[in-house]
Structure formats: structure tokens, C-alpha cells
Design a protein around this motif. Structure first.
Motif, PDB file in Angstrom:
ATOM      1  N   THR A  45       0.713  -1.353  -0.090  1.00 50.38           N
ATOM      2  CA  THR A  45      -0.077   0.125  -0.058  1.00 50.38           C
ATOM      3  C   THR A  45       0.786   1.266  -0.111  1.00 50.38           C
ATOM      4  N   ARG A  46       2.186   1.064   0.493  1.00 46.74           N
ATOM      5  CA  ARG A  46       2.725   2.494   0.606  1.00 46.74           C
ATOM      6  C   ARG A  46       4.124   2.553  -0.233  1.00 46.74           C
ATOM      7  N   HIS A  51       3.566   4.749  -5.912  1.00 50.29           N
ATOM      8  CA  HIS A  51       4.298   5.465  -4.964  1.00 50.29           C
ATOM      9  C   HIS A  51       5.584   6.012  -5.225  1.00 50.29           C
ATOM     10  N   GLY A  52       5.988   5.365  -6.567  1.00 49.00           N
ATOM     11  CA  GLY A  52       7.376   5.689  -7.010  1.00 49.00           C
ATOM     12  C   GLY A  52       8.508   4.852  -6.380  1.00 49.00           C
ATOM     13  N   TYR A  53       8.292   3.691  -6.230  1.00 48.91           N
ATOM     14  CA  TYR A  53       9.106   2.584  -5.625  1.00 48.91           C
ATOM     15  C   TYR A  53       9.258   1.261  -6.662  1.00 48.91           C
ATOM     16  N   GLN A  54      10.174   0.527  -6.574  1.00 53.21           N
ATOM     17  CA  GLN A  54      10.369  -0.643  -7.242  1.00 53.21           C
ATOM     18  C   GLN A  54      10.492  -1.605  -5.977  1.00 53.21           C
ATOM     19  N   VAL A  55       9.703  -3.007  -6.035  1.00 50.86           N
ATOM     20  CA  VAL A  55       9.743  -3.793  -5.073  1.00 50.86           C
ATOM     21  C   VAL A  55      10.123  -5.231  -5.811  1.00 50.86           C
ATOM     22  N   GLN A  56      10.940  -5.784  -5.209  1.00 44.74           N
ATOM     23  CA  GLN A  56      11.439  -7.039  -5.661  1.00 44.74           C
ATOM     24  C   GLN A  56      11.324  -8.012  -4.468  1.00 44.74           C
ATOM     25  N   SER A  57      10.855  -9.431  -4.668  1.00 47.80           N
ATOM     26  CA  SER A  57      10.659 -10.189  -3.416  1.00 47.80           C
ATOM     27  C   SER A  57      11.037 -11.592  -3.793  1.00 47.80           C
ATOM     28  N   ARG A  58      11.751 -12.366  -3.065  1.00 42.90           N
ATOM     29  CA  ARG A  58      12.267 -13.731  -3.031  1.00 42.90           C
ATOM     30  C   ARG A  58      11.605 -14.386  -1.891  1.00 42.90           C
ATOM     31  N   TYR A  64      13.936 -12.334   0.590  1.00 42.53           N
ATOM     32  CA  TYR A  64      14.311 -11.128   0.863  1.00 42.53           C
ATOM     33  C   TYR A  64      13.011 -10.284   0.490  1.00 42.53           C
ATOM     34  N   ILE A  65      12.853  -8.896   0.642  1.00 44.61           N
ATOM     35  CA  ILE A  65      12.244  -7.989   0.050  1.00 44.61           C
ATOM     36  C   ILE A  65      13.141  -6.915  -0.227  1.00 44.61           C
ATOM     37  N   ARG A  66      13.325  -6.483  -1.626  1.00 45.81           N
ATOM     38  CA  ARG A  66      14.152  -5.267  -1.699  1.00 45.81           C
ATOM     39  C   ARG A  66      13.385  -4.060  -2.346  1.00 45.81           C
ATOM     40  N   ILE A  67      13.408  -2.978  -1.701  1.00 49.00           N
ATOM     41  CA  ILE A  67      12.588  -1.668  -2.210  1.00 49.00           C
ATOM     42  C   ILE A  67      13.940  -0.803  -2.569  1.00 49.00           C
ATOM     43  N   ALA A  68      13.489  -0.255  -3.699  1.00 49.11           N
ATOM     44  CA  ALA A  68      14.378   1.058  -4.089  1.00 49.11           C
ATOM     45  C   ALA A  68      13.396   2.161  -4.668  1.00 49.11           C
ATOM     46  N   ARG A  69      13.659   3.294  -4.446  1.00 53.31           N
ATOM     47  CA  ARG A  69      12.862   4.426  -4.967  1.00 53.31           C
ATOM     48  C   ARG A  69      13.317   4.705  -6.283  1.00 53.31           C
ATOM     49  N   VAL A  70      12.301   4.775  -7.117  1.00 50.85           N
ATOM     50  CA  VAL A  70      12.874   4.865  -8.649  1.00 50.85           C
ATOM     51  C   VAL A  70      12.984   6.540  -8.922  1.00 50.85           C
ATOM     52  N   GLN A  71      14.074   6.672  -9.376  1.00 48.88           N
ATOM     53  CA  GLN A  71      14.627   7.774  -9.754  1.00 48.88           C
ATOM     54  C   GLN A  71      14.323   8.179 -11.111  1.00 48.88           C
ATOM     55  N   MET A  72      13.443   9.256 -11.299  1.00 47.14           N
ATOM     56  CA  MET A  72      13.184   9.749 -12.420  1.00 47.14           C
ATOM     57  C   MET A  72      13.116  11.180 -12.630  1.00 47.14           C
ATOM     58  N   HIS A  80       4.893   9.044 -16.036  1.00 47.07           N
ATOM     59  CA  HIS A  80       4.642   7.608 -15.431  1.00 47.07           C
ATOM     60  C   HIS A  80       3.241   7.745 -14.327  1.00 47.07           C
ATOM     61  N   THR A  81       3.115   8.829 -13.812  1.00 46.39           N
ATOM     62  CA  THR A  81       2.043   8.724 -12.806  1.00 46.39           C
ATOM     63  C   THR A  81       0.769   9.197 -13.812  1.00 46.39           C
ATOM     64  N   VAL A  82       0.607   9.744 -14.850  1.00 50.31           N
ATOM     65  CA  VAL A  82      -0.275   9.575 -15.729  1.00 50.31           C
ATOM     66  C   VAL A  82      -0.980   8.389 -16.260  1.00 50.31           C
ATOM     67  N   ASN A  83       0.250   7.813 -16.736  1.00 52.63           N
ATOM     68  CA  ASN A  83       0.047   6.255 -17.250  1.00 52.63           C
ATOM     69  C   ASN A  83      -0.463   5.309 -16.153  1.00 52.63           C
ATOM     70  N   ALA A  84      -0.034   5.420 -14.978  1.00 51.12           N
ATOM     71  CA  ALA A  84      -0.327   4.619 -13.920  1.00 51.12           C
ATOM     72  C   ALA A  84      -1.764   4.797 -13.463  1.00 51.12           C
ATOM     73  N   ILE A  85      -2.482   5.900 -13.685  1.00 52.85           N
ATOM     74  CA  ILE A  85      -3.899   6.340 -13.295  1.00 52.85           C
ATOM     75  C   ILE A  85      -4.936   5.557 -14.421  1.00 52.85           C
ATOM     76  N   GLY A  86      -5.852   4.946 -13.973  1.00 52.51           N
ATOM     77  CA  GLY A  86      -6.781   4.300 -14.730  1.00 52.51           C
ATOM     78  C   GLY A  86      -7.703   5.319 -15.305  1.00 52.51           C
TER      79      GLY A  86
END
Length: 152
Positions: A45-46, A51-58, A64-72, A80-86
Motif C-alpha cells: 500500500t505504501r 508511489h515511486g518505488y520498485q519492489v522485488q521479492s524472493r 528477501y524484499i528489496r525496495i528501491a526508490r525509482v529515480q526519474m 509515469h503517474t499519468v499512465n499509472a492512473i486508470g
């Protein structure tokens, strides 16, 4: 402070150091005194792409869960935000998106407040309730497209 807020704060602190956080779900749950599912809830949810993050998990023992802030850059993030909104957008989701854009420095707090007023309940009151979320999404996207062109 609510448990979900404490978990989110812990993750944000971990992200501040390197821009990326690698977490063990069960270890974090033990540390926070909660169930692993609550960690999943906070991440989904956050810390989602919206919300501007990339999440990978194994999963698994060494999972692990790897969270990175997407830098754009600003235009890319706004697009990206416009395209993410339905086709529809509720007001709480719009508020979260704008908060994230302000925190990332992609729009000003004043512009976010103006946009929230334009898509808020009072502004859309004359519109049939069934059509408000669709109109809100359209207004929101058009405003972000203009901001992406350099007009805030």
C-alpha cells in the motif's frame, strides 16, 4: 503511532541511507512485533510503483524484499503517474499520489493543493456521483500533462 506507520517509517529510514533497502520479512515482523502479513500490507500500500518505488521479492528460507526508490526526472515521473492512473480516481488515491510528487520535488505543495481543490468533493458536487471518479481522473491527468510540459 499505528503499527503500519511504524513499519513504513522504518523502511523509509532504511531507504534514506542508500536509496535501497533489503529486508527479511520475518525478521522485520519479529522486530516490529507484528505478523509478516502486516509487512506485506505496508509494502503493497505504501511502496508500490504508483508511489515511486520498485519492489522485488524472493520467497523461501533466504528470501528477501528489496525496495528501491525509482529515480526519474520530473517529466518522466509525471508521465509515469499519468499512465499509472486508470479511467477513475478516488480522492484518497489522488491525495497520496500528490503527496508523493511533492515529496519527490516534482510539483510544488501549492500546485498540489490547487489540484486537490479542483478535483475535490466541493468542485465536483454538481456532477452525478457515478461520474465523479471518471472526471477526477481526467482532470488530474490533464493537469499533470501540463505540468510535464513545464507548466505548473
Amino acid at each position: 503511532m499505528r503499527m503500519s506507520d511504524m513499519i513504513a517509517q522504518f523502511i523509509l529510514e532504511a531507504l534514506k541511507e542508500s536509496g535501497e533497502a533489503e529486508l527479511q520479512r520475518n525478521e522485520l515482523a519479529d522486530r516490529m512485533g507484528c505478523a509478516p502479513s502486516q509487512i506485506n500490507y505496508v509494502i503493497s500500500t505504501r511502496f508500490s510503483p504508483e508511489h515511486g518505488y520498485q519492489v522485488q521479492s524472493r520467497r523461501g528460507g533466504g528470501g528477501y524484499i528489496r525496495i528501491a526508490r525509482v529515480q526519474m526526472d520530473r517529466p518522466s515521473m509525471l508521465m509515469h503517474t499519468v499512465n499509472a492512473i486508470g479511467d477513475t480516481l478516488d480522492l484518497p488515491s489522488a491525495t497520496v499520489i500528490l503527496d508523493n510528487l511533492v515529496q519527490a520535488g516534482h510539483i510544488s505543495a501549492a500546485a498540489a493543493n490547487i489540484l486537490l481543490t479542483a478535483i475535490g468533493t466541493a468542485a465536483l458536487a454538481p456532477v452525478a456521483p457515478a461520474d465523479r471518479a471518471r472526471l477526477r481522473a481526467r482532470i488530474f491527468k490533464l493537469c499533470l500533462l501540463e505540468a510535464a510540459k513545464g507548466r505548473e
